[in-house]
Design an enzyme around this catalytic site. Structure first.
Site, PDB file in Angstrom:
ATOM      1  N   GLY A   1       0.714   5.597   1.274  1.00 15.50           N
ATOM      2  CA  GLY A   1       0.012   6.677   1.955  1.00 15.50           C
ATOM      3  C   GLY A   1       0.763   7.981   1.831  1.00 15.50           C
TER       4      GLY A   1
ATOM      5  N   GLY B   1       0.824  -1.202   0.000  1.00 16.28           N
ATOM      6  CA  GLY B   1       0.000   0.000   0.000  1.00 16.28           C
ATOM      7  C   GLY B   1       0.852   1.244   0.000  1.00 16.28           C
TER       8      GLY B   1
ATOM      9  CG  ASP C   1      -4.645   9.581  11.148  1.00 12.73           C
ATOM     10  OD1 ASP C   1      -5.785   9.974  10.827  1.00 12.73           O
ATOM     11  OD2 ASP C   1      -3.772   9.288  10.310  1.00 12.73           O
TER      12      ASP C   1
ATOM     13  CE  LYS D   1       4.899   4.183   8.154  1.00 11.46           C
ATOM     14  NZ  LYS D   1       3.752   4.812   8.837  1.00 11.46           N
TER      15      LYS D   1
ATOM     16  N   GLY E   1       4.515   7.463   3.247  1.00 12.53           N
ATOM     17  CA  GLY E   1       5.428   6.458   2.728  1.00 12.53           C
ATOM     18  C   GLY E   1       4.715   5.314   2.041  1.00 12.53           C
TER      19      GLY E   1
END
Length: 613
Positions: free
Chosen positions: A311, A309, A427, A330, A314
């Site tokens: 974001g 994935g 978050d 990451k 990173g």
């Protein structure tokens, strides 16, 4: 500006045409032997210092220098030993442990993933040993064992015995510690004569280069770790480089000054960021995190082959430390931020040990390259299960959704109350809740987290942080109250309402759909005594959905004082639905909300107006 850049590029191509044969001088790998100190071993190919470019050494032969000018070799997995001597002729490196305790240092050693092997004499063999802890010294001489003083304590002794011996033969009071696999017997012996470990290597093979009076190096433009020979004397090539430099210097000087100024300013800022991170990691070293080099990160991720994935901060790749241990790596964006996200993640996760919080396995801070290594969770994020409008794709029943909500709540409660310092996540959202193989939730992504003392009722913030739609009103404006742990409670409430919204077959329809706020619509359903069974067939499932909706509405009260603490939220989730009461209406509705139960749900964004302080 563009013309200057075009001219600079043109001159650079011309300069490279003159110096294309000067790889050794250009890539930072000179012919001079390097070392970490005046008395340290000479470092040359296949070894290289971590400060040199990667092509200066063979993969897996990287050495580093300590602050005391000692030379260190890191072996898989995270076994660091000091280098005493390197014999390039016999291809043997001698290592030692400054603490004189090889049995501790070699725990977890796995030479099968490196190019090294133990150097033993013809009459020596490699054995497997098991370390046991005994409350008193062993006097039984029926079997061979080794006492390990460096691991022993005042009230117990540690011994190593052959791995193949039966546990039934040992005293009942023994406690097994761990195994040491395929090691020389001399490692377990005491005394200064045995505090040297010899490793040999057979790859890379550079003997044919030495036989020709040449040197060995990595071959350029090769997909594999191939080597090639090159002459030791490169004076002619260097002369050619000097002539080319004199001819082109006068043309390049104005542009070079401008480019150097830009590079200097960027490098100065980046070095400040690196220094801040290195200072933090130096203070953090007591937590003993596993620190990887960027070369290790590329090996773990198989050259960043499998992308999981991406974001704002990173990109995440799948990797593995061994055949059994998989991780998520990451790679933080170089151009984003000043290292605060990296420090936040490491500092926060380093003090967290909870079943509902993702575990930090290791980290990488190699120059401007930064990465974080987490445990791998195969079922992706909660968002994948609740955001799809195709109900056939959702395999989570309501009991499991309730368990997931409770696990998330317990994780947030631990962040607020279970650590030495209170951790505010800022978050919380479905995307940052990962699910393991048993669909147990784990909170992740602590890049925006903030630490404060437990007796601190409010925290200071200069800018709003979080994801739009999940941010509490007081984060935007202090008119709603001070920022505290209740900000995470608000985000958790929105998450609960999204879980409910992802499981129903209804739509909200008014003349102006932009005026419809999804949480307000849920409140109106409950306030008007609408039966959740209108949308959910099973009576038990309807009760769970109603329970999650009521708790979510309590959590999203606009003023922090009206929201429960995470401890109270956990108690409500663990309690009975019948005992819950409806919260006050937190919304100033623009008009009645019409409900139709025949159209699939359509989610609507609702952005909060930012009120200046």
């Amino acid at each position: 500006m563009d013309i200057c850049l075009e001219m600079l590029i043109s001159y650079l191509f011309l300069f490279l045409a003159f110096t294309v044969d000067l790889r050794e001088a250009q890539n930072g790998c000179d012919d001079k032997l390097r070392n970490c100190g005046a008395h340290g071993p000479a470092i040359q190919f296949p070894f290289r210092l971590s400060s040199q470019p990667e092509n200066c050494g063979y993969p897996g032969f990287t050495l580093s220098c300590t602050d005391t000018h000692d030379t260190v070799l890191e072996l898989p997995i995270s076994v660091k030993l000091y280098v005493k001597e390197i014999n390039y002729t016999s291809k043997v490196i001698q290592l030692y442990d400054p603490h004189h305790c090889f049995p501790r240092q070699l725990r977890g050693l796995n030479l099968s993933s490196s190019h090294f092997q133990f150097k033993v004499n013809s009459n020596e063999y490699l054995y497997n040993y098991t370390l046991f802890k005994y409350p008193s010294p062993i006097e039984d001489k029926n079997y061979k064992y080794y006492n390990i003083p460096c691991l022993s304590g005042p009230t117990y002794q540690v011994y190593a015995i052959y791995y193949y011996r039966s546990i039934a033969e040992l005293p009942l009071s023994c406690t097994k510690m761990y195994n040491l696999l395929s090691i020389p017997e001399t490692i377990l012996k005491n005394g200064s004569d045995y505090n040297v470990l010899q490793l040999s290597w057979s790859i890379p093979k550079c003997g044919h280069c030495e036989a020709k009076g040449k040197k060995c190096r990595l071959k350029n433009n090769s997909s594999k770790s191939q080597t090639e020979c090159f002459p030791k004397d490169s004076k002619g090539a260097l002369s050619k480089s000097a002539i080319a430099g004199v001819i082109l210097g006068s043309f390049l000087l104005p542009l070079a000054i401008f480019a150097l100024y830009r590079l200097y300013t960027y490098d100065k800022v980046e070095k400040e960021h690196q220094a801040k991170i290195e200072k933090f990691l130096e203070d953090y070293r007591n937590f003993k995190p596993t620190r990887y080099s960027y070369t290790d990160i590329k090996r773990i991720t198989n050259q960043f082959t499998e992308k999981l994935g991406e974001g704002a901060y990173g990109t995440v790749f799948k990797g593995k430390l061994s055949n059994e241990i998989h991780v998520a790596v990451k790679i933080l964006n170089i151009s984003h931020g000043n290292g605060d996200e990296f420090i936040n993640e490491v500092e926060t996760l380093g003090m967290i040990h909870h079943v509902n919080v993702v575990r930090l396995v290791g980290l990488c801070a190699d120059g401007f390259r930064r990465a974080l290594v987490y445990e791998f969770l195969p079922n992706d994020s909660l968002e994948k299960f609740i955001s799809s409008t195709d109900t056939k794709k959702c395999i989570l029943n309501w009991d499991k959704l309730h368990d997931i909500a409770l696990g998330i709540a317990k994780g947030i409660e631990y962040l607020h109350q279970g650590c030495g310092q209170r951790i505010l996540h800022f978050d919380i959202k479905p995307h940052n809740v990962l699910l393991d193989q048993n669909l147990n939730p784990k909170i992740s992504d602590f890049g925006l987290a903030k630490l404060c003392s437990k007796d601190q009722s409010a925290v200071s913030m200069t800018t709003a942080r979080g994801t739009m739609g999940y941010i509490a009103p007081e984060v935007f404006s202090r008119n709603f109250g001070n920022v505290s742990s209740k900000a995470d409670v608000y985000s958790f409430g929105i998450l609960l309402l999204e879980i409910v919204g992802g499981r129903k077959n209804v739509d909200v329809t008014v003349e102006n759909t932009s005026q419809v706020y999804f949480p307000e619509w849920i409140y109106n359903i409950l306030e008007q005594k609408e039966d959740m069974r209108i949308f959910i067939d099973d009576d038990g499932d309807a009760k769970i959905a109603k329970k999650l909706a009521i708790i979510g509405l309590w959590c999203i009260q606009w003023h922090p004082v009206g929201r429960p603490s995470m401890k109270d939220a956990v108690q409500m989730l663990e309690g009975e639905e019948d005992k819950l009461i409806m919260p006050p209406n937190p919304f100033a509705s623009a008009g009645p909300v019409q409900i139709h139960a025949n159209i699939p749900i359509k989610r609507l964004n609702h952005e909060l107006e930012v009120i200046p302080e």
